[in-house]
Write a protein that holds these residues in place. Structure first.
Motif, PDB file in Angstrom:
ATOM      1  N   THR A  65       0.837  -1.211   0.000  1.00  0.00           N
ATOM      2  CA  THR A  65       0.000   0.000   0.000  1.00  0.00           C
ATOM      3  C   THR A  65       0.867   1.255   0.000  1.00  0.00           C
ATOM      4  O   THR A  65       0.479   2.280  -0.553  1.00  0.00           O
ATOM      5  N   HIS A  66       2.045   1.189   0.641  1.00  0.00           N
ATOM      6  CA  HIS A  66       2.976   2.324   0.641  1.00  0.00           C
ATOM      7  C   HIS A  66       4.338   1.868   1.131  1.00  0.00           C
ATOM      8  O   HIS A  66       4.507   0.709   1.501  1.00  0.00           O
ATOM      9  N   TYR A  67       5.286   2.783   1.120  1.00  0.00           N
ATOM     10  CA  TYR A  67       6.685   2.383   1.316  1.00  0.00           C
ATOM     11  C   TYR A  67       7.134   2.267   2.776  1.00  0.00           C
ATOM     12  O   TYR A  67       8.256   1.830   3.027  1.00  0.00           O
ATOM     13  N   HIS A  68       6.298   2.588   3.733  1.00  0.00           N
ATOM     14  CA  HIS A  68       6.765   2.624   5.127  1.00  0.00           C
ATOM     15  C   HIS A  68       7.294   1.263   5.584  1.00  0.00           C
ATOM     16  O   HIS A  68       6.797   0.213   5.160  1.00  0.00           O
ATOM     17  N   GLU A  69       8.259   1.329   6.503  1.00  0.00           N
ATOM     18  CA  GLU A  69       9.040   0.148   6.895  1.00  0.00           C
ATOM     19  C   GLU A  69       8.205  -0.957   7.551  1.00  0.00           C
ATOM     20  O   GLU A  69       8.637  -2.104   7.585  1.00  0.00           O
ATOM     21  N   ASP A  70       7.009  -0.609   8.041  1.00  0.00           N
ATOM     22  CA  ASP A  70       6.154  -1.637   8.640  1.00  0.00           C
ATOM     23  C   ASP A  70       5.193  -2.253   7.607  1.00  0.00           C
ATOM     24  O   ASP A  70       4.314  -3.041   7.968  1.00  0.00           O
ATOM     25  N   HIS A  71       5.388  -1.917   6.341  1.00  0.00           N
ATOM     26  CA  HIS A  71       4.516  -2.460   5.287  1.00  0.00           C
ATOM     27  C   HIS A  71       5.276  -3.221   4.210  1.00  0.00           C
ATOM     28  O   HIS A  71       4.667  -3.913   3.407  1.00  0.00           O
ATOM     29  N   VAL A  72       6.591  -3.054   4.175  1.00  0.00           N
ATOM     30  CA  VAL A  72       7.374  -3.653   3.085  1.00  0.00           C
ATOM     31  C   VAL A  72       8.515  -4.542   3.592  1.00  0.00           C
ATOM     32  O   VAL A  72       9.319  -5.035   2.800  1.00  0.00           O
ATOM     33  N   GLY A 139      -2.840  10.837   0.959  1.00  0.00           N
ATOM     34  CA  GLY A 139      -2.859  11.675   2.165  1.00  0.00           C
ATOM     35  C   GLY A 139      -1.860  11.237   3.226  1.00  0.00           C
ATOM     36  O   GLY A 139      -1.309  12.056   3.949  1.00  0.00           O
ATOM     37  N   HIS A 140      -1.618   9.936   3.328  1.00  0.00           N
ATOM     38  CA  HIS A 140      -0.700   9.425   4.363  1.00  0.00           C
ATOM     39  C   HIS A 140       0.759   9.637   3.964  1.00  0.00           C
ATOM     40  O   HIS A 140       1.588   9.980   4.801  1.00  0.00           O
ATOM     41  N   CYS A 141       1.066   9.393   2.701  1.00  0.00           N
ATOM     42  CA  CYS A 141       2.405   9.658   2.167  1.00  0.00           C
ATOM     43  C   CYS A 141       2.318   9.551   0.650  1.00  0.00           C
ATOM     44  O   CYS A 141       1.335   9.012   0.120  1.00  0.00           O
ATOM     45  N   GLY A 158      -5.297   0.651   3.981  1.00  0.00           N
ATOM     46  CA  GLY A 158      -3.911   1.015   4.292  1.00  0.00           C
ATOM     47  C   GLY A 158      -3.852   1.857   5.556  1.00  0.00           C
ATOM     48  O   GLY A 158      -4.560   1.586   6.533  1.00  0.00           O
ATOM     49  N   ASP A 159      -3.055   2.922   5.523  1.00  0.00           N
ATOM     50  CA  ASP A 159      -2.901   3.768   6.708  1.00  0.00           C
ATOM     51  C   ASP A 159      -3.717   5.062   6.630  1.00  0.00           C
ATOM     52  O   ASP A 159      -3.430   6.014   7.344  1.00  0.00           O
ATOM     53  N   ILE A 160      -4.736   5.097   5.780  1.00  0.00           N
ATOM     54  CA  ILE A 160      -5.534   6.328   5.675  1.00  0.00           C
ATOM     55  C   ILE A 160      -6.477   6.483   6.862  1.00  0.00           C
ATOM     56  O   ILE A 160      -6.596   7.554   7.437  1.00  0.00           O
TER      57      ILE A 160
HETATM   58 ZN    ZN Z   1       2.401   4.270   7.016  1.00  0.00          ZN
END
Ligand code: ZN
Length: 267
Positions: A65-72, A139-141, A158-160
Motif C-alpha cells: 500500500t505504501h513504502y513505510h518500513e512496517d509495510h514492506v 494523504g498518508h504519504c 492502508g494507513d488512511i
Molecule cells: Zn504508514
C-alpha cells in the motif's frame, strides 16, 4: 509475533516485534485474499510471515500500500521464497528503492526493510475470484494506495483510516488530502474495511463519514483560530489541551502541532 484471524475470505495477519515472546510493541496487519497478499509487515517479523505463508496456498501477488518500513519489511524474503516481485505505486517503488533514515523508535519497533525491486501496479487487477480497483490515496504519504475488491465490497484502506478522531500527523502527511481520500472511500460504499493498524470495520460507511466530518469541522475551527492570529501551538493547546504523548517518543516526527500545521499549509 504473528496472530491470524479469518474474516470471510480474508485472512488478517497481525504482526509485531516481541522482545519477551508475549508482548508486542506495536501491531501492524497484512491481509491475504485469494492468494494476494496486501503488505508484508516489518523486518523483524519477515521470517515468521514467510513460514506462515509456506503452509498456505501459493501466493500469486504481493501488493504494497505504501513504502513505510512496517509495510514492506517482508518483500525481499517473500519475493525470494515465492519467486514474486511486489507491485506498488511508482512513487512507492522510488521511495522503497532509496536509502532513508529511520528514527530510533522506528528502528526499535520495525527495523530497516531490505531494499528490493518492485513493479508498477495497474489501475485494475483481475485475479481468480477477485477484482481489485486501485484507489490512489496519497494523504498518508506519497504513493499510498488503497484497494477495493469489487466483487465482495472489501476495502483495504492502508494507513488512511486510523480511528474516528485522529489528532496527530506525521511530517509527510497531508491531512486535507486524507479528507479527500476518505471521500473516495465513501463513494465506494464498502461492506467491510480492513485497516493496516489491524482494525476491521464492518459496514464502515458511517464510520468513514464521521471521521471525514470530524476532520472537516476540526479544519474549519483551526482556520478560524488562525485567522484570529493564533499560532499553531496556541491552537493546539486551545483545542486539544496539550501535545500528544507520541510526539516525544517519535522525536516530533508525529505530533498534534504537525496535524494543525497540515491544515494551515493548505491556505
Ligand atoms: Zn504508514
Amino acid at each position: 509475533m504473528l496472530r491470524t484471524t479469518q474474516v470471510g475470505d480474508v485472512t488478517e495477519i497481525k504482526m509485531g516485534r516481541s522482545r519477551d515472546g508475549s508482548t508486542v510493541l506495536y501491531w501492524v496487519a497484512a491481509y491475504l485474499i485469494d492468494g494476494t497478499l496486501i503488505d508484508t509487515g516489518c523486518d523483524y517479523t519477515k521470517k515468521e510471515l514467510a513460514e506462515l505463508l509456506s503452509g498456505s496456498k501459493p501466493l500469486s501477488k504481493i501488493i504494497n500500500t505504501h513504502y513505510h518500513e512496517d509495510h514492506v519489511g517482508g518483500n525481499a524474503l517473500l519475493g525470494e521464497r515465492f519467486g514474486l516481485r511486489a507491485i506498488a505505486h511508482p512513487d512507492t517503488i522510488r521511495l522503497m528503492g532509496g536509502k532513508y533514515d529511520l528514527y530510533p523508535y522506528q528502528r526499535e519497533i520495525w527495523g530497516y526493510p531490505e531494499p528490493c525491486p518492485a513493479d508498477a501496479i495497474e489501475t485494475w487487477l483481475n485475479e481468480e475470484g477477485a477484482r481489485f480497483r486501485v484507489i490512489e490515496s496519497p494523504g498518508h504519504c506519497k504513493g499510498h494506495i488503497s484497494l477495493f475488491e469489487e466483487n465482495r465490497g472489501i476495502l483495504f484502506s492502508g494507513d488512511i483510516w486510523v480511528g474516528e478522531h485522529p489528532k496527530t500527523a506525521r511530517t509527510e502527511e497531508n491531512v486535507p488530502q486524507i479528507i479527500a481520500d476518505l471521500r473516495k472511500f465513501e463513494e465506494l460504499r464498502p461492506k467491510i474495511m480492513f485497516a493496516s493498524l489491524g482494525k476491521i470495520v464492518p459496514e464502515p460507511a458511517e464510520v468513514i463519514k464521521r471521521t471525514r466530518t470530524y476532520l472537516e469541522e476540526t479544519r474549519d475551527t483551526i482556520l478560524e483560530l488562525h485567522s484570529e492570529g493564533k499560532s499553531s501551538e496556541q491552537i493546539r493547546d486551545e483545542l486539544f489541551g496539550r501535545e500528544s504523548v507520541l510526539a516525544e517518543v517519535t522525536q516530533y516526527q508525529l505530533s498534534t502541532k504537525i496535524f494543525i500545521e497540515s491544515f494551515l499549509r493548505s491556505v
